[in-house]
Scaffold this motif. Sequence first.
Motif, PDB file in Angstrom:
ATOM      1  N   ARG A   3       0.830  -1.211   0.000  1.00 24.73           N
ATOM      2  CA  ARG A   3       0.000   0.000   0.000  1.00 24.73           C
ATOM      3  C   ARG A   3       0.865   1.261   0.000  1.00 24.73           C
ATOM      4  N   PRO A  52      -1.088   2.048  -5.344  1.00 23.75           N
ATOM      5  CA  PRO A  52      -2.521   1.923  -5.024  1.00 23.75           C
ATOM      6  C   PRO A  52      -2.946   0.464  -5.164  1.00 23.75           C
ATOM      7  N   LEU A  53      -3.805   0.016  -4.268  1.00 23.99           N
ATOM      8  CA  LEU A  53      -4.270  -1.367  -4.343  1.00 23.99           C
ATOM      9  C   LEU A  53      -5.742  -1.453  -3.968  1.00 23.99           C
ATOM     10  N   ASP A  54      -6.369  -2.515  -4.438  1.00 26.36           N
ATOM     11  CA  ASP A  54      -7.728  -2.861  -4.049  1.00 26.36           C
ATOM     12  C   ASP A  54      -7.686  -4.189  -3.314  1.00 26.36           C
ATOM     13  N   LEU A  84      -9.216  -7.588  -2.416  1.00 29.24           N
ATOM     14  CA  LEU A  84     -10.153  -8.465  -3.103  1.00 29.24           C
ATOM     15  C   LEU A  84     -10.996  -9.299  -2.154  1.00 29.24           C
ATOM     16  N   THR A 137      -6.339 -10.221   4.921  1.00 25.34           N
ATOM     17  CA  THR A 137      -6.564 -10.004   3.494  1.00 25.34           C
ATOM     18  C   THR A 137      -6.226 -11.273   2.712  1.00 25.34           C
ATOM     19  N   ILE A 170      -5.154  -9.049  -3.313  1.00 26.06           N
ATOM     20  CA  ILE A 170      -5.066  -7.632  -3.657  1.00 26.06           C
ATOM     21  C   ILE A 170      -4.940  -7.508  -5.169  1.00 26.06           C
ATOM     22  N   GLN A 225      -3.618  -9.425 -10.116  1.00 31.53           N
ATOM     23  CA  GLN A 225      -4.214  -9.916  -8.885  1.00 31.53           C
ATOM     24  C   GLN A 225      -3.238 -10.871  -8.213  1.00 31.53           C
TER      25      GLN A 225
END
Length: 769
Positions: A479, A483-485, A487, A509, A512, A518
């Motif tokens: 991070r 930028p990360l999401d 999942l 988590t 990501i 991914q």
Amino acid sequence: MTLANPPQWVPRPHPDRFVLATDLDGTLLAGGLEARRQVRELFSQARPGVRLVFVTGRGLESILPLLSDPTIPKPDYIIADVGATVVDADLRPVDAIQAEVAARWPGSQAVLKALAGFGLRRQSVPQERRCSFLASEEVVTPALRAAVDALGCDLLLSAGCYLDVLPRGVSKGQALLRLTQAAGFDPATIVVAGDTLNDLSMYETGLRGVVVGHAEPALVERVGKWPQVHIAEGEGCAGILEGLAYHGALAHQAGPGSLPAVRDGAELVMVYHRLPYDEVLEDGVVRHRRPRSPNGIMPTLLRFFAGERSGSWVAWSQQESRQPAGFVPHVAIDPERYPRLQAARVALTGDDIDIFYKKFSKEAFWPIIFGFPDKAEFEQAHWERFLEVNQLFAEQTAREAGEGALVWVHDYNLWMVPSFLRPLRPDLRIAFFHHTAFPASDVFNILPWRREIIGSLLQCDYVGFHIPRYVENFVDAVRSHAPLDVLGTVPCAPRFLTYGCALGIDTMTTGIAVGGRQVRLGAHPVGTDVALIERIVASPAVREQAAAIRDYLGSATGIVSIERLDYVKGTLEKLQAFERLLEQHPEHIGKVTLLNIITPAAPGMEIYESLRVEVDRTVGRINGRFSTLNWVPVRYFYRSLPFEEVLAHYAACDIAWITPLRDGLNLVAKEFIAARKASGGSGVLVLSEFAGAAVELHGAVLTNPYDANAMTASLHQALTMGEDERAYRTARMAMITAEHDVERWGRGFIAAVDAAVLGAHTQDDVRAA
């Protein structure tokens, strides 16, 4: 400054002398794997006349992660912030351009104040010398344009929803023209590439260009009939290659940079720094010996090749040179038990191993991993040797793996293997397991090469750690890099402790998304071979050894401590706590004996020499203070013990005192519990909260090794604990150790990787791993 459309007599770019100025999102970062590989190779070759310029609306901060992504070519210059930021390859501002832009910028606060009444929502993205908003076309009223004009700024609307307020005259195209002057580029050699109206200003310069496939229709409509612009069919990098060829800058496809898939190669490749056997020179002949301890992970990893699965084990072999005469890279490991497995040896010199492993890995990475940054030493030359060795491992792996094979890379010594391997073999499934801890992001980020390491790990399909805390530490490190999401997440309880331990967390988590990739994540605490321990403890030889140790202890309670010589193990803190116990609780004098067994560090590990001297001195002081004619409080042994003898000590002693300052997991704790259970007795495990096993072994007496009083109190608690409680705690930990043994660890990891690659990575998969 704007160039007219170049007349027909202007020379076309030459394959050995051209500049590609390209947008990122939708252009350079898009397209199929093969096209992206070709573009990467095009700019990776040593061709001084070929240059690459990133031209993007992103802020410079959000571009930094791309610079450590091995699948993306490295730029010579970066134009960011829609032209408001211009830097070179070392991220140094091109002063002649950036100072001029800064002089025309009124400042973000002045812009925000002037536009406060227009209902604009500022974008939460990095930005410099510009202000970016989310807004529709209806918002761009004459009043808004007048307010921006009064600031001495320009307004740029792109994709119908992104609004940029920029210094007057600033755009991607104008920044590129100014850079062309500053860098001495020949305009005739430049080809620009883009896919949205945000890139229009680059084409308006009159430079040659290509619009990649699936571009914004409005851009195609504006420039589609311009003679210097080629409208490509291929998307992303495929379109770039098409455009370069159209304009004469690409006479042929980029050279082969990846190794072809070996269709009949290994289905599973283990990449480990050590071979699954020891190479020993006897009478001038190299012979193979099994590792000393039969309870490591080596036997478990080997069992994956016991069936029909073809495999390769990539590891180093110490040689006189990297290309020794007569060197045989492939050696059978055990033809009878593993007929389809071979060792793929990477020839390293003694100097390679000394720098890559004994010095750099232990002096730069080890202190950071375990939270001792003051002990870290960073040498750029050592890092470059580390990269060389990791590249050798990656290249050998690429030669071994069959098409679509699973590659399992082990531990921090090989952090950079995925970075080199992914561009060579994009077809492979790459998994990585950390056998150590993974530090908090603020500690990890001390590493000068943190971006390269994170960029490498992000090339994996799956990254595994011992416990959830290390997973979250990794996510935090990513991070701070890009930028990360997230999942998905799963609860940690009841498998792991949450609030009752220093390393406990409540959720973990499981995946990501970063930069279009991914990466799935999981916690897989390594287990021990419980069945093997039961057989060894039941053997007559071990029973006799355990009885002899109990006879030696007499009526005294045995406290066993077995650990490697290492400052992270907290040996000094433990000895000082034991000394304090005898001071504060004199009732234990003559009734407890600490069997302190320290395994020497590997030869050449100078970093531990001073620690050994201090340990010797402390043991001498304690024994000098408290010994009697019939009793010595600390029995200190500085040597390696055979695994059978280690188990005999566990079976004979009532308490295991395992209090590292930091530890990735600590298998000793599990071995002690399995041995006590196998011997039919109960025992007390006093365990540091900072050992990974602490969040898994419900029933251990947890202690803080940094708290002197807690260390003494927890040992006193263990010495005075009632038999019923001891039996309950032992039984509970024995069930955990047996259920989550090393076999389950290996199967669970492989299953999690398969599930991740297949896109079926569920919460149940992670929780059961």
